[in-house]
Design an enzyme around this catalytic site. Structure first.
Site, mmCIF file in Angstrom:
data_model
loop_
_atom_site.group_PDB
_atom_site.id
_atom_site.type_symbol
_atom_site.label_atom_id
_atom_site.label_comp_id
_atom_site.label_asym_id
_atom_site.label_seq_id
_atom_site.Cartn_x
_atom_site.Cartn_y
_atom_site.Cartn_z
ATOM 1 C CB SER A 89 10.654 -22.402 -8.694
ATOM 2 O OG SER A 89 9.901 -21.751 -7.706
HETATM 3 N N1 SAH Z 1 10.758 -17.177 -5.642
HETATM 4 C C1 SAH Z 1 11.659 -18.009 -4.845
HETATM 5 C C2 SAH Z 1 11.073 -19.364 -4.475
HETATM 6 C C3 SAH Z 1 10.021 -19.196 -3.510
HETATM 7 S S1 SAH Z 1 9.618 -20.528 -2.445
HETATM 8 C C4 SAH Z 1 12.992 -18.204 -5.512
HETATM 9 O O1 SAH Z 1 13.187 -17.734 -6.646
HETATM 10 O O2 SAH Z 1 13.859 -18.802 -4.876
HETATM 11 C C5 SAH Z 1 8.296 -19.664 -1.645
HETATM 12 C C6 SAH Z 1 8.749 -18.655 -0.633
HETATM 13 O O3 SAH Z 1 7.573 -17.987 -0.179
HETATM 14 C C7 SAH Z 1 9.395 -19.262 0.596
HETATM 15 O O4 SAH Z 1 10.658 -18.701 0.795
HETATM 16 C C8 SAH Z 1 8.423 -18.920 1.725
HETATM 17 O O5 SAH Z 1 9.081 -18.667 2.954
HETATM 18 C C9 SAH Z 1 7.752 -17.681 1.191
HETATM 19 N N2 SAH Z 1 6.432 -17.365 1.747
HETATM 20 C C10 SAH Z 1 5.448 -18.205 2.193
HETATM 21 N N3 SAH Z 1 4.382 -17.529 2.620
HETATM 22 C C11 SAH Z 1 4.671 -16.206 2.445
HETATM 23 C C12 SAH Z 1 3.948 -15.001 2.682
HETATM 24 N N4 SAH Z 1 2.725 -14.993 3.218
HETATM 25 N N5 SAH Z 1 4.551 -13.825 2.372
HETATM 26 C C13 SAH Z 1 5.804 -13.795 1.842
HETATM 27 N N6 SAH Z 1 6.534 -14.915 1.596
HETATM 28 C C14 SAH Z 1 5.977 -16.097 1.882
#
Ligand code: SAH
Length: 239
Positions: A89
């Site tokens: 993000s």
């Molecule tokens: N917090 C992260 C950015 C997240 S992007 C950072 O600091 O880099 C969102 C992430 O959520 C992605 O990596 C995606 O693969 C994951 N995601 C999507 N659906 C999910 C779920 N049901 N459970 C866990 N992770 C999930």
């Protein structure tokens, strides 16, 4: 008249070595400078006031959490690709979500969507322990490695579908969701402590969502409010 050149081969070598040292040190300090600038211009100037959040954003080396070919953009005012079609993000959004969660050093936190591990590291600078779940095994592994390399012993990463939360470690003082569901998952509400807060983007896939803050009061009553329009990758479900 041109000045005669008295430089011996040895002096030339020395000059080259010094030049190399200067540029290596310059490279390292420029990440720190870029980070300090990021905190002032992108975060403090936009209204984030919590000193613990600003300190954490100043300390965590964001460039360590992005792929090599993105490192030079690590401190820009934007999300960046981290592989598997996912993103880290924008720094301001990480800071805003952390401030909205009102973290404290006694807190145990659940994050859904580990991604690069950067948001987990920011939280880990402030709270007691961060439990974080990532659905993509490759990303979970990379995040585990970088968090270990940087010495974050208070973060536990697990691969799985975060929709169901992490019952073994519940209840949590804070839950941060960093992928967008179309509704707040009930298991996450159940795993929030009375007096706890959840910060989550909620809304349709591939459209603008609303960043929501949900609070559970001491009696267990839940209320929530919208805070800002945001855009996150969707929360996917495991089949
Ligand atoms: N917090 C992260 C950015 C997240 S992007 C950072 O600091 O880099 C969102 C992430 O959520 C992605 O990596 C995606 O693969 C994951 N995601 C999507 N659906 C999910 C779920 N049901 N459970 C866990 N992770 C999930």
């Amino acid at each position: 008249m041109p000045m005669p050149c008295y430089m011996t081969p040895c002096a030339i070598m020395l000059t080259l070595m010094c030049a190399h040292e200067v540029s290596a040190a310059g490279g390292a300090s420029s990440y720190a400078e870029e980070r300090a600038e990021m905190v002032i211009r992108q975060i403090a100037d936009r209204g984030v006031r919590d000193e613990r959040v600003l300190d954490a954003m100043r300390r965590v080396p964001r460039h360590e959490f992005v792929p090599d070919n993105e490192k030079r953009y690590a401190y820009r005012d934007t999300p960046l690709p981290i592989g598997e079609g996912q993103t880290i993000s924008q720094p301001y959004i990480v800071a805003l979500m952390t401030e909205l969660a009102q973290p404290d050093k006694s807190h145990r936190v659940l994050e859904i969507g580990t991604g690069s591990g950067y948001q987990a590291a920011i939280l880990a600078e402030i709270v007691q322990h961060v439990y974080t779940i990532e659905i993509e095994a490759d990303l979970a592994q990379r995040a585990t490695e970088v968090l270990r390399k940087l010495g974050y012993e208070n973060v536990t990463v697990r691969t799985g579908d975060g929709y169901a939360g992490w019952a073994e470690h519940a209840p949590f003082d804070i839950i941060i969701v960093t992928a967008a569901p179309d509704h707040i998952p009930q298991p996450l509400i159940d795993q929030l402590k009375p007096g706890g807060r959840m910060v989550a983007p909620v809304g349709p896939t591939f459209a603008t969502q609303e960043l929501r803050v949900l609070e559970k009061d001491a009696t267990g009553k839940v209320s929530s409010k919208g805070v800002a329009p945001v855009r996150f990758v969707p929360l996917r479900r495991q089949q």
